[in-house]
Design an enzyme around this catalytic site. Structure first.
Site, short mmCIF file in Angstrom:
data_model
loop_
_atom_site.label_atom_id
_atom_site.label_comp_id
_atom_site.label_asym_id
_atom_site.label_seq_id
_atom_site.Cartn_x
_atom_site.Cartn_y
_atom_site.Cartn_z
N HIS A 285 0.88 -1.18 0.00
CA HIS A 285 0.00 0.00 0.00
C HIS A 285 0.91 1.22 0.00
O HIS A 285 1.59 1.49 -0.97
CB HIS A 285 -0.92 -0.10 1.22
CG HIS A 285 -2.04 0.89 1.25
ND1 HIS A 285 -2.38 1.68 0.20
CD2 HIS A 285 -2.93 1.21 2.25
CE1 HIS A 285 -3.41 2.45 0.53
NE2 HIS A 285 -3.76 2.18 1.77
N HIS A 324 -2.23 -1.96 -10.03
CA HIS A 324 -3.16 -1.36 -9.07
C HIS A 324 -4.42 -2.20 -9.05
O HIS A 324 -4.85 -2.70 -10.08
CB HIS A 324 -3.49 0.08 -9.50
CG HIS A 324 -4.07 0.88 -8.39
ND1 HIS A 324 -5.39 0.84 -8.06
CD2 HIS A 324 -3.48 1.72 -7.50
CE1 HIS A 324 -5.60 1.63 -7.03
NE2 HIS A 324 -4.46 2.17 -6.66
N ASP A 380 2.78 5.68 -7.00
CA ASP A 380 4.02 5.54 -6.24
C ASP A 380 5.26 5.41 -7.10
O ASP A 380 6.37 5.53 -6.60
CB ASP A 380 3.92 4.32 -5.32
CG ASP A 380 3.03 4.60 -4.14
OD1 ASP A 380 3.04 5.75 -3.70
OD2 ASP A 380 2.33 3.69 -3.69
N1 ACO Z 1 5.01 -6.72 -10.74
C1 ACO Z 1 4.91 -7.90 -11.39
N2 ACO Z 1 3.76 -8.58 -11.56
C2 ACO Z 1 2.66 -8.04 -11.04
C3 ACO Z 1 2.67 -6.80 -10.33
C4 ACO Z 1 3.90 -6.14 -10.21
N3 ACO Z 1 3.97 -4.96 -9.58
N4 ACO Z 1 1.42 -6.52 -9.94
C5 ACO Z 1 0.66 -7.52 -10.34
N5 ACO Z 1 1.39 -8.44 -11.02
C6 ACO Z 1 0.92 -9.65 -11.68
C7 ACO Z 1 0.53 -10.71 -10.68
O1 ACO Z 1 1.62 -11.55 -10.39
C8 ACO Z 1 -0.57 -11.40 -11.41
O2 ACO Z 1 0.02 -12.24 -12.40
P1 ACO Z 1 -0.64 -13.66 -12.76
O3 ACO Z 1 -1.99 -13.32 -13.32
O4 ACO Z 1 0.31 -14.27 -13.71
O5 ACO Z 1 -0.73 -14.39 -11.44
C9 ACO Z 1 -1.29 -10.29 -12.17
O6 ACO Z 1 -0.29 -9.28 -12.37
C10 ACO Z 1 -2.48 -9.70 -11.43
O7 ACO Z 1 -2.01 -9.21 -10.19
P2 ACO Z 1 -2.81 -9.25 -8.83
O8 ACO Z 1 -1.84 -9.50 -7.72
O9 ACO Z 1 -3.99 -10.16 -8.96
O10 ACO Z 1 -3.34 -7.78 -8.75
P3 ACO Z 1 -3.96 -7.12 -7.48
O11 ACO Z 1 -5.01 -6.20 -7.96
O12 ACO Z 1 -4.36 -8.13 -6.46
O13 ACO Z 1 -2.72 -6.34 -6.84
C11 ACO Z 1 -1.21 -4.63 -6.30
C12 ACO Z 1 -2.57 -4.96 -6.91
C13 ACO Z 1 -1.14 -5.18 -4.86
C14 ACO Z 1 -1.07 -3.11 -6.24
C15 ACO Z 1 -0.10 -5.26 -7.15
O14 ACO Z 1 -0.18 -4.81 -8.48
C16 ACO Z 1 1.29 -4.99 -6.59
O15 ACO Z 1 1.74 -5.70 -5.69
N6 ACO Z 1 1.99 -3.92 -7.11
C17 ACO Z 1 3.29 -3.56 -6.57
C18 ACO Z 1 3.12 -2.79 -5.27
C19 ACO Z 1 2.64 -1.38 -5.51
O16 ACO Z 1 3.14 -0.65 -6.36
N7 ACO Z 1 1.67 -0.96 -4.67
C20 ACO Z 1 1.13 0.38 -4.71
C21 ACO Z 1 -0.32 0.39 -5.04
S1 ACO Z 1 -0.88 2.04 -5.17
C22 ACO Z 1 -1.15 2.53 -3.57
O17 ACO Z 1 -1.30 1.77 -2.65
C23 ACO Z 1 -1.17 3.97 -3.35
#
Ligand code: ACO
Length: 466
Positions: A285, A324, A380
């Site tokens: 987050h 996201h 971010d």
């Molecule tokens: N890097 C690589 N792969 C990713 C990333 C990433 N940053 N984010 C998602 N994926 C992949 C997942 O592995 C998944 O792949 P799969 O379908 O092969 O299993 C697919 O994309 C879908 O991802 P989910 O995890 O289902 O997406 P979710 O909506 O649950 O997660 C989240 C969102 C937590 C923000 C995620 O994208 C992440 O961890 N990003 C990195 C952390 C980040 O930047 N957080 C800031 C969010 S903005 C904020 O809080 C202000």
């Protein structure tokens, strides 16, 4: 027929305006058919409860881990359309607010629902500016932390401790108390945030300067040294104010959900907001921009980007600052930050991480792995680089996020207090454990010899003093 479901949440008026839309469900276990009303593009989970095989059973529940498709409240604060990359507060686009407004005005808008008149804005600004000081005892509380305590941990404790200084805030039905809590939280969180930084640096705490704007005052409390007055460069104060607007609210995200969940117990607003600070601390987050900077430092050189992206694709790494839960298109906040970057870099020293970030984004967006998963830069990805350019250490990034988000948390907490449907948050579970076991005396228990306990002790961090 129900209108198409919004990408990020149901929207009032988008569904059954005349109240006649329904969902027909057939329970194939019994052959019975049920008609569930559809309102605002949602069905009520409680309407499922009538669906049962036997009269005496509990009834059907919905299962939605992480609440990815469940509206937990009605809210008129923030609207997001994740597919189109739209973010609006009280009907105003984030682009127009960043262009025309200021953080304090947006905070007013979020909490009170309308843009203030000149007189209202002056009163609001006066009240916030004149509540920025914290009780001296809070300073002593901060002095008790270890020299290297994470500033988010300190902020979390500081916000929780505020509830002990303002016990009347427990009277959450009293409008005046609510107003004062809103003012105090927005005014004092920057002071606590700056104290946490000064504590880490071993520098004396700097008291607020009421002559400065909200963003200027924060920079002064962070950076003032021996000068009688610290007036930050206007470009930097402006960029920080825009970053504050961008982070002010984002509807039912993890930390806001924490504030609402904890606040639903009728606890005082300081304790509810402390829960929000705790949720924001997590790397998925608010901790993400800190993780972005660490990632860029590890990548170190543009040549290393392809290797790094390969590791991300083989799931050994995460591309922090990408992806996201809601935006499955470019995060509009990331675009606005990019517009302010040249002015900040002009006014600050050259930073090679910017080039790495830009190239990393370019290569990721040209890669099918990321585009097919709709992974785009989020707010971010670039906010950390601006904070870095401002001279703010990485540990402080999430703390700076918490400053404006306090306005959003307060707005959501206030809205919840007025909500006639408010109840204590209490989700259900699917129980997966055992039942009806007979208690076994300790001497009669069987099991592996291995004792379950903590792993071998790791060397301790050096301690200051005894
Ligand atoms: N890097 C690589 N792969 C990713 C990333 C990433 N940053 N984010 C998602 N994926 C992949 C997942 O592995 C998944 O792949 P799969 O379908 O092969 O299993 C697919 O994309 C879908 O991802 P989910 O995890 O289902 O997406 P979710 O909506 O649950 O997660 C989240 C969102 C937590 C923000 C995620 O994208 C992440 O961890 N990003 C990195 C952390 C980040 O930047 N957080 C800031 C969010 S903005 C904020 O809080 C202000």
């Amino acid at each position: 027929m129900a209108t198409e479901q919004q990408t990020t949440g149901a929207s009032a008026d988008s569904g059954a305006a005349n109240g006649t839309e329904t969902l027909t469900v057939t329970d194939n276990r019994t052959g019975k058919t049920y008609e569930l009303p559809i309102t605002d593009s949602t069905v009520r989970a409680m309407d499922l409860r009538q669906i049962k095989v036997h009269e005496d059973e509990f009834g059907l529940m919905s299962f939605d881990p992480a609440s990815t498709n469940t509206a937990s409240c009605r809210s008129s604060i923030t609207y997001i359309d994740g597919d189109k990359g739209i973010l609006e507060h009280r009907g105003y686009s984030i682009e127009s607010l960043c262009q025309n407004s200021s953080f304090l005005e947006v905070a007013y808008l979020l909490i009170w629902g309308k843009l203030p008149t000149q007189a209202q804005l002056e009163r609001w600004t006066f009240d916030i500016t004149h509540h920025t000081f914290v009780h001296e005892d809070l300073k002593h509380l901060f002095e008790g932390f270890r020299y290297d305590a994470h500033p988010m941990g300190m902020l979390l404790s500081g916000v929780g401790a505020l509830s002990t200084f303002y016990p009347d805030a427990k009277q959450i039905k009293d409008e005046e108390e609510r107003y004062m809590a809103a003012v105090r939280l927005i005014a004092k969180v920057p002071t606590l945030a700056a104290f946490s930084y000064r504590h880490n640096m071993g520098l004396p705490y700097v008291y607020p300067d009421n002559d400065l704007s909200f963003a200027e005052n924060f920079l002064s409390m962070v950076f003032r040294k021996t000068e009688a007055k610290h007036i930050p460069k206007p470009e930097l104060a402006k960029a920080l104010d825009v970053l504050f607007i961008l982070h002010a609210d984002h509807e039912q995200n993890c930390s806001t959900n924490a504030v609402r969940g904890v606040g639903s117990s009728d606890v005082d607003p300081y304790s509810a907001v402390a829960a929000g600070v705790a949720a924001l601390y997590g790397p998925l987050h608010g901790g993400a921009n800190e993780a972005v900077l660490r990632m860029l430092r590890r990548i170190d050189r543009i040549d290393n980007i392809p290797d790094f992206l390969e590791r991300v694709k083989s799931q050994e790494e995460k591309l922090m600052g990408f992806g996201h839960r809601v935006y499955k298109n470019y995060d509009p906040r990331a675009r606005i930050i990019q517009e302010h970057m040249p002015a900040v870099f002009e006014a600050t020293e050259y930073n090679p991480l910017v080039e790495i970030a830009r190239e990393l984004e370019k290569q990721a967006l040209a890669d099918e792995y990321f585009t097919s998963r709709k992974l785009y830069p989020n707010v971010d990805f670039y906010s950390g680089i601006i904070y870095e350019a401002l001279g703010i250490p990485t540990d402080m990034f999430t703390v700076i996020f918490a400053i404006p988000r306090t306005a959003g948390w307060v707005a959501q907490w206030m809205e919840m207090q007025e909500d006639p449907e408010k109840k204590i948050a209490r989700p259900r579970q699917i129980y997966t454990g055992e039942r009806n076991l007979d208690y076994v005396a300790v001497d009669d228990r069987e099991g592996p010899e291995k004792i379950v306990g903590p792993p071998a002790r790791r060397p301790k961090r050096p301690r200051r003093g005894a």
